[in-house]
Design a protein around this motif. Structure first.
Motif, short mmCIF file in Angstrom:
data_model
loop_
_atom_site.label_atom_id
_atom_site.label_comp_id
_atom_site.label_asym_id
_atom_site.label_seq_id
_atom_site.Cartn_x
_atom_site.Cartn_y
_atom_site.Cartn_z
N LYS A 77 33.44 25.98 64.62
CA LYS A 77 33.96 24.70 64.11
C LYS A 77 34.00 23.65 65.22
CE LYS A 77 36.69 26.85 60.52
NZ LYS A 77 38.01 26.98 59.92
N GLN A 96 32.78 17.04 51.13
CA GLN A 96 33.15 18.41 51.49
C GLN A 96 34.38 18.40 52.37
OE1 GLN A 96 30.21 21.04 52.79
NE2 GLN A 96 28.91 20.71 51.01
N GLN A 98 36.82 18.96 55.45
CA GLN A 98 36.63 18.83 56.89
C GLN A 98 36.83 20.20 57.53
OE1 GLN A 98 35.60 16.25 58.54
NE2 GLN A 98 35.92 16.97 60.60
N THR A 99 35.80 20.73 58.18
CA THR A 99 35.91 22.05 58.80
C THR A 99 35.84 22.00 60.32
OG1 THR A 99 33.52 22.34 58.60
CG2 THR A 99 34.88 23.23 56.82
N ARG A 100 35.39 20.93 60.88
CA ARG A 100 35.25 20.83 62.34
C ARG A 100 36.58 20.43 62.97
NH1 ARG A 100 29.73 20.93 63.82
NH2 ARG A 100 28.80 22.17 62.17
#
Length: 168
Positions: A77, A96, A98-100
């Motif tokens: 990430k 989408q 937020q994964t970072r």
């Protein structure tokens, strides 16, 4: 971890390996030399699994002969989403999640042409996120895979309408 879990034979050697990897200092890792990129990859995957985070490939550089001369692995990430994707209000699709998280964990090796071995160029272990526990690591994207042998067993059982059960 309770002692009954560690005494189980398949896990006892794994726990010893994890203790060995987690006990490495920064200097120990920087001084490591690997015979191949695959050895470096196996080491960093083992390290990240022991610590409790997943990794992904970031960069790979080849020379004119096709050999890999540099390879970089980062936390899965690492980084942030580009602004153009955050602020796009005209999109018809739902954005989408937020994964970072911007974690700076990184491991880089490069080929030393004199010794024909891969040496560690960068090792950063700056974690800005919650690390996974021993039991949660199996669900990380980097390690959530099925061996080809197990997959063939699952397919064979499916031919006889037997559904697989997964235990961790």
């Amino acid at each position: 971890m309770d002692s009954s879990f560690v005494d189980f034979e398949p896990y006892s050697s794994l726990v010893e390996t994890l203790k060995e990897i987690c006990g490495l200092s920064y200097k120990d890792v920087i001084e490591k030399k690997f015979d191949s990129v695959e050895d470096a990859c196996a080491f960093y995957h083992g390290y990240s699994r022991a610590v409790g985070f997943g990794v992904r490939l970031c960069n790979k550089i080849h020379d004119s002969e096709g050999r890999i001369i540099s390879r970089v692995w980062v936390y899965e990430k690492e980084g942030f989403r580009a602004k153009k994707y955050k602020c796009n209000t005209n999109s018809k699709r739902r954005p989408q999640l937020q994964t970072r998280v911007g974690c700076k964990a990184r491991f880089s090796v490069s080929l030393n042409r004199d010794t024909n071995k891969y040496i560690v160029r960068a090792f950063k272990k700056n974690y800005c996120h919650k690390l996974a526990t021993f039991r949660e690591v199996a669900w990380l994207r980097s390690y959530n895979n099925i061996d080809p042998e197990d997959l063939s067993k699952i397919d064979a059982m499916g031919n006889y309408c037997i559904r697989p059960c997964f235990y961790i």
